[in-house]
Motif scaffolding. Structure first.
Motif, PDB file in Angstrom:
ATOM      1  N   UNK A  93       0.817  -1.223   0.000  1.00 15.73           N
ATOM      2  CA  UNK A  93       0.000   0.000   0.000  1.00 15.73           C
ATOM      3  C   UNK A  93       0.843   1.262   0.000  1.00 15.73           C
ATOM      4  N   UNK A  94       0.274   2.323  -0.546  1.00 15.69           N
ATOM      5  CA  UNK A  94       0.935   3.624  -0.595  1.00 15.69           C
ATOM      6  C   UNK A  94       0.021   4.666   0.025  1.00 15.69           C
ATOM      7  N   UNK A  95       0.592   5.506   0.858  1.00 14.51           N
ATOM      8  CA  UNK A  95      -0.111   6.635   1.462  1.00 14.51           C
ATOM      9  C   UNK A  95       0.326   7.872   0.678  1.00 14.51           C
ATOM     10  N   UNK A  96      -0.531   8.338  -0.219  1.00 11.54           N
ATOM     11  CA  UNK A  96      -0.199   9.476  -1.073  1.00 11.54           C
ATOM     12  C   UNK A  96      -0.538  10.786  -0.367  1.00 11.54           C
ATOM     13  N   UNK A  97       0.400  11.695  -0.343  1.00  2.72           N
ATOM     14  CA  UNK A  97       0.172  13.030   0.225  1.00  2.72           C
ATOM     15  C   UNK A  97       0.620  14.064  -0.810  1.00  2.72           C
ATOM     16  N   UNK A  98       0.134  15.287  -0.639  1.00  2.00           N
ATOM     17  CA  UNK A  98       0.506  16.367  -1.568  1.00  2.00           C
ATOM     18  C   UNK A  98       0.245  15.985  -3.020  1.00  2.00           C
ATOM     19  N   UNK A  99      -0.839  15.280  -3.258  1.00  2.00           N
ATOM     20  CA  UNK A  99      -1.139  14.832  -4.609  1.00  2.00           C
ATOM     21  C   UNK A  99      -1.619  15.978  -5.494  1.00  2.00           C
ATOM     22  N   UNK A 100      -1.162  15.994  -6.702  1.00  2.00           N
ATOM     23  CA  UNK A 100      -1.613  16.888  -7.758  1.00  2.00           C
ATOM     24  C   UNK A 100      -1.052  16.313  -9.066  1.00  2.00           C
ATOM     25  N   UNK A 101      -1.864  16.327 -10.138  1.00  2.00           N
ATOM     26  CA  UNK A 101      -3.202  16.887 -10.251  1.00  2.00           C
ATOM     27  C   UNK A 101      -4.257  16.012  -9.571  1.00  2.00           C
ATOM     28  N   UNK A 102      -5.304  16.661  -9.125  1.00  2.00           N
ATOM     29  CA  UNK A 102      -6.332  16.044  -8.309  1.00  2.00           C
ATOM     30  C   UNK A 102      -7.049  14.886  -9.019  1.00  2.00           C
ATOM     31  N   UNK A 103      -7.283  15.009 -10.305  1.00  2.00           N
ATOM     32  CA  UNK A 103      -8.057  13.984 -11.008  1.00  2.00           C
ATOM     33  C   UNK A 103      -7.207  12.817 -11.488  1.00  2.00           C
ATOM     34  N   UNK A 104      -5.927  12.818 -11.098  1.00  2.00           N
ATOM     35  CA  UNK A 104      -5.033  11.718 -11.463  1.00  2.00           C
ATOM     36  C   UNK A 104      -4.737  10.804 -10.275  1.00  2.00           C
ATOM     37  N   UNK A 105      -5.535  10.812  -9.230  1.00  2.00           N
ATOM     38  CA  UNK A 105      -5.303   9.929  -8.097  1.00  2.00           C
ATOM     39  C   UNK A 105      -5.219   8.475  -8.566  1.00  2.00           C
ATOM     40  N   UNK A 106      -4.366   7.705  -7.924  1.00  2.00           N
ATOM     41  CA  UNK A 106      -4.179   6.291  -8.292  1.00  2.00           C
ATOM     42  C   UNK A 106      -5.286   5.448  -7.666  1.00  2.00           C
ATOM     43  N   UNK A 107      -6.477   5.628  -8.179  1.00  2.00           N
ATOM     44  CA  UNK A 107      -7.683   5.099  -7.529  1.00  2.00           C
ATOM     45  C   UNK A 107      -7.769   3.580  -7.517  1.00  2.00           C
ATOM     46  N   UNK A 108      -7.008   2.906  -8.378  1.00  2.00           N
ATOM     47  CA  UNK A 108      -7.073   1.443  -8.434  1.00  2.00           C
ATOM     48  C   UNK A 108      -6.296   0.786  -7.304  1.00  2.00           C
ATOM     49  N   UNK A 109      -5.531   1.551  -6.539  1.00  2.00           N
ATOM     50  CA  UNK A 109      -4.614   0.958  -5.566  1.00  2.00           C
ATOM     51  C   UNK A 109      -5.340   0.567  -4.283  1.00  2.00           C
ATOM     52  N   UNK A 110      -5.624  -0.697  -4.200  1.00  2.00           N
ATOM     53  CA  UNK A 110      -6.333  -1.279  -3.060  1.00  2.00           C
ATOM     54  C   UNK A 110      -5.531  -1.070  -1.775  1.00  2.00           C
ATOM     55  N   UNK A 111      -6.230  -0.731  -0.701  1.00  2.00           N
ATOM     56  CA  UNK A 111      -5.648  -0.554   0.635  1.00  2.00           C
ATOM     57  C   UNK A 111      -4.783   0.701   0.754  1.00  2.00           C
ATOM     58  N   UNK A 112      -4.821   1.577  -0.238  1.00  2.00           N
ATOM     59  CA  UNK A 112      -4.018   2.797  -0.200  1.00  2.00           C
ATOM     60  C   UNK A 112      -4.871   4.001   0.177  1.00  2.00           C
ATOM     61  N   UNK A 113      -4.203   5.078   0.612  1.00  2.00           N
ATOM     62  CA  UNK A 113      -4.867   6.313   1.030  1.00  2.00           C
ATOM     63  C   UNK A 113      -4.298   7.478   0.239  1.00  2.00           C
ATOM     64  N   UNK A 114      -5.050   8.578   0.195  1.00  3.91           N
ATOM     65  CA  UNK A 114      -4.554   9.765  -0.503  1.00  3.91           C
ATOM     66  C   UNK A 114      -5.122  11.036   0.122  1.00  3.91           C
TER      67      UNK A 114
END
Length: 381
Positions: free
Chosen positions: A256-277
């Motif tokens: 799992x990956x804990x994503x912070x400071x993400x940008x661009x907003x609509x490019x979140x890695x949404x398929x990543x199970x058990x991960x946070x953003x």
């Protein structure tokens, strides 16, 4: 030697033509110069291949393009797929002919698992017994005892692409950078939970100003190697990242990956199970009011991929506060340790746009699997 190489390239090209009635030999360009694409694009292709999404009756050969961002990772991929360094020469000849288009392919999804295949397939890469032994020795050299758990932290800054950009000016991606010092509060909290914290990176702007028995600034330690980069990312409890190439390694090993400071907003890695953003805050240049999710999307900023686009739209990005990074990191630790049980979809995703890549016109998202940090989300609802 050069003449002999040219002969074999022409011979391979002729063989592709002769075999056309029997089998279609296809050549793809393997994007190896950027770590995230080397990892993500390649693993997505392998998942699609094993799921029957590639055409039947084809014989695929990948040709590396550029200087590998991690040679050891490429070496591991060579075990599970056909990679030919001479393939670029065949493509150079073939591209002159109209019929060649049937013999080329690419990863149109650019490493985005829009078919949610990674949760259906185990990782394609595995460490050999010798590599496991080497990895354990590497951990001991770093001062990590057997059985210890660790978290990788990585924050992209301008130095990495300055060193590995192959002469290309990547300053247009500066909006994705963040300050590693803002991650210290999270690192301390995780060390207090018993984790070792390893700051990853190759070329970085500054050392992380932090000391502790369980802290290792691997990026400036002089003890790094391409093998250990892979091993640490593959075996970590989780990674904290602001969306950079390294997080492709835990992703392809299903960590799992804990994503912070993400940008661009609509490019979140949404398929990543058990991960946070959580994402960077957006403000209008003349406003002290933070933009809502709806305002970010309506402004078009959710799809901006150039710093100039934000500037032209009068939007400034503000990094997550150290407290926000700490809170989502501890939530990630809770989830990894099984202390949080809710897994149902968050209402937030109902208003999250199912966008397409403005350049490739391919969908950016499949089924949503990641979650937004709970405390962070409360401030946006």
């Amino acid at each position: 030697m050069r003449t002999l190489r040219a002969f074999w390239i022409f011979a391979a090209f002729a063989l592709v033509w002769l075999l056309r009635p029997i089998v279609k030999v296809r050549f793809g360009s393997l994007f190896v110069s950027r770590l995230g694409h080397l990892a993500g694009n390649t693993e997505c292709y392998l998942c699609e291949r094993d799921s029957g999404l590639t055409p039947k009756g084809v014989f695929d050969i990948w040709s590396p393009q550029g200087t590998p961002a991690n040679r050891y990772l490429l070496k591991m991929f060579r075990r599970v797929m056909r990679v030919a360094d001479w393939g670029a020469g065949v493509v150079h000849i073939g591209s002159r002919f109209q019929w060649w288009k049937d013999h080329s392919f690419s990863d149109a999804n650019w490493g985005r698992d829009i078919h949610n295949l990674m949760e259906k397939h185990p990782p394609h890469l595995k460490f050999t017994l010798a590599e496991e032994k080497r990895g354990q020795e590497g951990l001991r050299d770093l001062g990590i005892p057997a059985g210890a758990k660790w978290v990788c932290i990585v924050a992209r800054d301008e130095f990495y692409l300055r060193a590995h950009g192959n002469g290309v000016d990547y300053s247009y991606h500066d909006f994705r950078d963040s300050d590693i010092q803002n991650y210290r509060l999270a690192a301390v909290a995780l060390m207090e939970r018993g984790y070792h914290v390893i700051r990853m990176g190759t070329h970085v702007a500054a050392a992380m100003r932090l000391a502790g028995e369980r802290f290792i600034d691997y990026a400036v330690s002089g003890r790094g190697s391409e093998f250990m980069d892979v091993y640490l990312g593959a075996k970590c409890a989780f990674t904290i990242s602001n969306g950079c190439g390294f997080d492709g390694i835990p992703m392809i090993f299903r960590r799992p990956v804990c994503f912070v400071n993400e940008a661009p907003f609509e490019y979140l890695s949404t398929w990543m199970k058990d991960s946070l953003a959580i994402w960077k805050h957006h403000y209008g240049s003349q406003s002290q009011k933070r933009m809502s999710v709806q305002e970010i999307v309506a402004s078009g900023a959710g799809l901006f991929d150039r710093s100039k686009q934000f500037a032209d739209a009068g939007i400034r990005l503000v990094e997550n506060a150290p407290e926000e990074i700490r809170d989502v990191a501890l939530e990630m630790a809770d989830r990894v340790e099984g202390l949080v049980t809710e897994t149902g979809p968050q209402a937030f995703w109902k208003k999250y746009p199912r966008s397409v890549n403005p350049h490739t016109k391919v969908a950016l998202h499949g089924e949503i699997r990641m979650r937004i940090g709970a405390k962070f989300l409360e401030a946006y609802e």
